[in-house]
Design an enzyme around this catalytic site. Sequence first.
Site, short mmCIF file in Angstrom:
data_model
loop_
_atom_site.label_atom_id
_atom_site.label_comp_id
_atom_site.label_asym_id
_atom_site.label_seq_id
_atom_site.Cartn_x
_atom_site.Cartn_y
_atom_site.Cartn_z
N LYS A 41 -15.52 15.86 11.47
CA LYS A 41 -16.64 15.70 12.40
C LYS A 41 -16.91 17.03 13.08
O LYS A 41 -16.16 17.45 13.95
CB LYS A 41 -16.33 14.60 13.42
CG LYS A 41 -16.36 13.24 12.76
CD LYS A 41 -15.45 12.23 13.39
CE LYS A 41 -15.30 11.05 12.44
NZ LYS A 41 -13.94 10.58 12.29
N TRP A 57 -21.14 14.91 10.11
CA TRP A 57 -19.96 14.65 9.29
C TRP A 57 -19.95 15.53 8.05
O TRP A 57 -20.97 15.72 7.40
CB TRP A 57 -19.94 13.17 8.85
CG TRP A 57 -19.57 12.25 9.95
CD1 TRP A 57 -19.49 12.55 11.28
CD2 TRP A 57 -19.22 10.87 9.83
NE1 TRP A 57 -19.12 11.45 11.99
CE2 TRP A 57 -18.96 10.40 11.13
CE3 TRP A 57 -19.11 9.99 8.75
CZ2 TRP A 57 -18.58 9.08 11.37
CZ3 TRP A 57 -18.75 8.68 8.99
CH2 TRP A 57 -18.48 8.24 10.30
N THR A 70 0.87 -1.17 0.00
CA THR A 70 0.00 0.00 0.00
C THR A 70 0.91 1.22 0.00
O THR A 70 2.03 1.17 0.51
CB THR A 70 -0.91 0.04 1.24
OG1 THR A 70 -0.07 0.03 2.40
CG2 THR A 70 -1.85 -1.14 1.29
N GLU A 92 -5.70 -3.46 -1.75
CA GLU A 92 -6.15 -4.71 -1.13
C GLU A 92 -7.23 -5.41 -1.95
O GLU A 92 -7.67 -6.50 -1.62
CB GLU A 92 -6.72 -4.42 0.26
CG GLU A 92 -5.68 -4.02 1.30
CD GLU A 92 -5.40 -2.53 1.34
OE1 GLU A 92 -5.67 -1.83 0.34
OE2 GLU A 92 -4.91 -2.04 2.38
P1 ADP Z 1 -3.24 3.59 -0.36
O1 ADP Z 1 -2.12 2.72 -0.75
O2 ADP Z 1 -3.06 5.08 -0.54
O3 ADP Z 1 -3.98 3.21 0.89
P2 ADP Z 1 -4.83 2.67 -2.58
O4 ADP Z 1 -4.14 3.08 -3.82
O5 ADP Z 1 -5.04 1.29 -2.27
O6 ADP Z 1 -4.17 3.39 -1.45
O7 ADP Z 1 -6.13 3.52 -2.49
C1 ADP Z 1 -7.31 3.09 -1.92
C2 ADP Z 1 -8.12 4.24 -1.43
O8 ADP Z 1 -8.17 5.31 -2.40
C3 ADP Z 1 -9.57 3.89 -1.20
O9 ADP Z 1 -9.75 3.24 0.03
C4 ADP Z 1 -10.25 5.24 -1.27
O10 ADP Z 1 -10.14 5.94 -0.05
C5 ADP Z 1 -9.44 5.98 -2.31
N1 ADP Z 1 -10.13 5.92 -3.60
C6 ADP Z 1 -9.89 5.08 -4.62
N2 ADP Z 1 -10.69 5.37 -5.66
C7 ADP Z 1 -11.48 6.40 -5.28
C8 ADP Z 1 -12.54 7.15 -5.89
N3 ADP Z 1 -12.93 6.92 -7.13
N4 ADP Z 1 -13.13 8.11 -5.17
C9 ADP Z 1 -12.74 8.38 -3.90
N5 ADP Z 1 -11.75 7.72 -3.28
C10 ADP Z 1 -11.12 6.74 -3.95
#
Ligand code: ADP
Length: 541
Positions: A438, A443, A186, A331
Amino acid sequence: MLGLMQNQPLLISSLIEFAARHHGDAQIVSRRVEGDIHRYTYKEAARRSRQVAHALDGLGLNFSDRVATLAWNGYRHFELYYGVSGSGRVLHTLNPRLHPEQIAWIANHAEDQVLCFELSFLPLVQAFHGKCPTIKHYIALCDADKLPVDSGIPNLQSYEGWISAQPDTYDWPVFDENTASSMCYTSGTTGHPKAALYSHRSSTLHAYAAALPDVMGISARDAVLPVVPMFHVNAWGIPYSGPLTGAKLVFPGPALDGKSVYELIEAEKVTYAAGVPTIWQMLLTHVKSAGLRFSTLRRTVIGGAACPPFMIQAFSDDYGVEVLHAWGMTEMSPLGTLCTLKNKHDSLTEDEKMKIRLKQGRAIYGVDMKIVDGAGKELPWDGKTYGDLMVKGPWIIREYYKGDSDPLVDGWFPTGDVATIDADGYMQITDRSKDVIKSGGEWISSIDIENIAVAHPAILMAACIGVAHPKWDERPIIAVVKKPGMDVSREELLKFYEGKTAKWQIPDDVVFVDAIPMGATGKMLKTRLREMLKDYKLPQS
Ligand code: ADP
């Protein structure tokens, strides 16, 4: 009674062999680090992937040993996708935008044995290789005559020298489809990097699903440009869905600026492109300022972060390009939902359609999702009630690699996102649970507040964060970057919010910054922004 159909494991090697046999002349075009364009076919890619497999055998690697890459989107990286996983090893795509210390930490955690890297990353490799005792072999992705002398990297070989003498036929091993095929850490926007370990089965099923018409809709008639990097979540599976469908693949290499991406789209007649919003922002800015048009591009998938409405509008109204909003996670391999409309939406007004397009979309078959409250109780799909988004399915993580705890809750993976789901199953991300503001028990979605700011003509980028407040717990402020040569005052921007959101959701302040810190996958790093603004005080009201 068992079915009487053939029991063939789903293996990644079958994808490239399928492409070689059925789409042998379909092209793979890559912009190289050297700047020139490389062009060949699936048939040749398969041949060289087999040579990679032999070359790995020659290094004496064991089954499931990790082979790391530090590479852009390009044909050699593509060959490694198949040669490494197909021969039973695990492809570990490292993110070159990380700090050398972080890369070393990740390589050590994964116990990488081999590192294949773009020659342009030599200084980076020189900075960390001494800290990575498990890496025994270094391969520079270049011709034999380009290999630097005195690089200081032990056992450094050129990729072309390494594979060229290898036989180009190979008996791909057949093994359990649940065997690990690749891994991705990640990006660490939310803390210490953790690895998702994909399997042949999960990757192949994901590749099928990604190609479906209401998902990425990739076919043999498409020319697909994954701007999304092959070092992050397998470029959303496009390097697998390409061979599965026979689509032409167009790899942008390191040149991700608007001009280079535009030129590649036009030169290679790209019909379909995929990337995060920041990339498309650069492309749109270039196309607009140079007064250009797209002659072949029909659709773009935008995901990884919320796609602002102006972007969907600009692509569709000004350029006739359909934007497909997508949501997923490392994930989740990564695809979870994609936003395509249904027949019943045909009669809606453009404004109503836009409201749906802005959502992150419907679940793909293979992804089950639900929203729950703090006690884990499932919440209604009414498009209004928001809760923690949980997912499960065959390409969703069960456990992190060397992870110490079970991340699942009753078999569901908690995404860390807060979302609503409407009666038609369209999911909309309200926020990451850590980013949601918050205020007085209510929210506020930082995404909504950012979307309004970037709709202002003078604003290039915006990030909304919560700041501690004695009465309301937290109040939103918006950090913005102005477009070059454009101006807007704090008061004008705050006024711009009026009528666009509830009064109590309007940020308390505007902070003008030169840049918003970006993470290694092109997303805003709010953790860093919060650090930057740690001495910030809300204006007295
Ligand atoms: P990281 O490694 O930064 O945790 P990932 O590349 O796995 O990230 O990103 C996953 C996260 O990115 C998601 O859980 C969500 O919060 C955000 N995300 C992905 N696509 C979108 C989208 N289309 N709109 C809003 N948030 C998004």
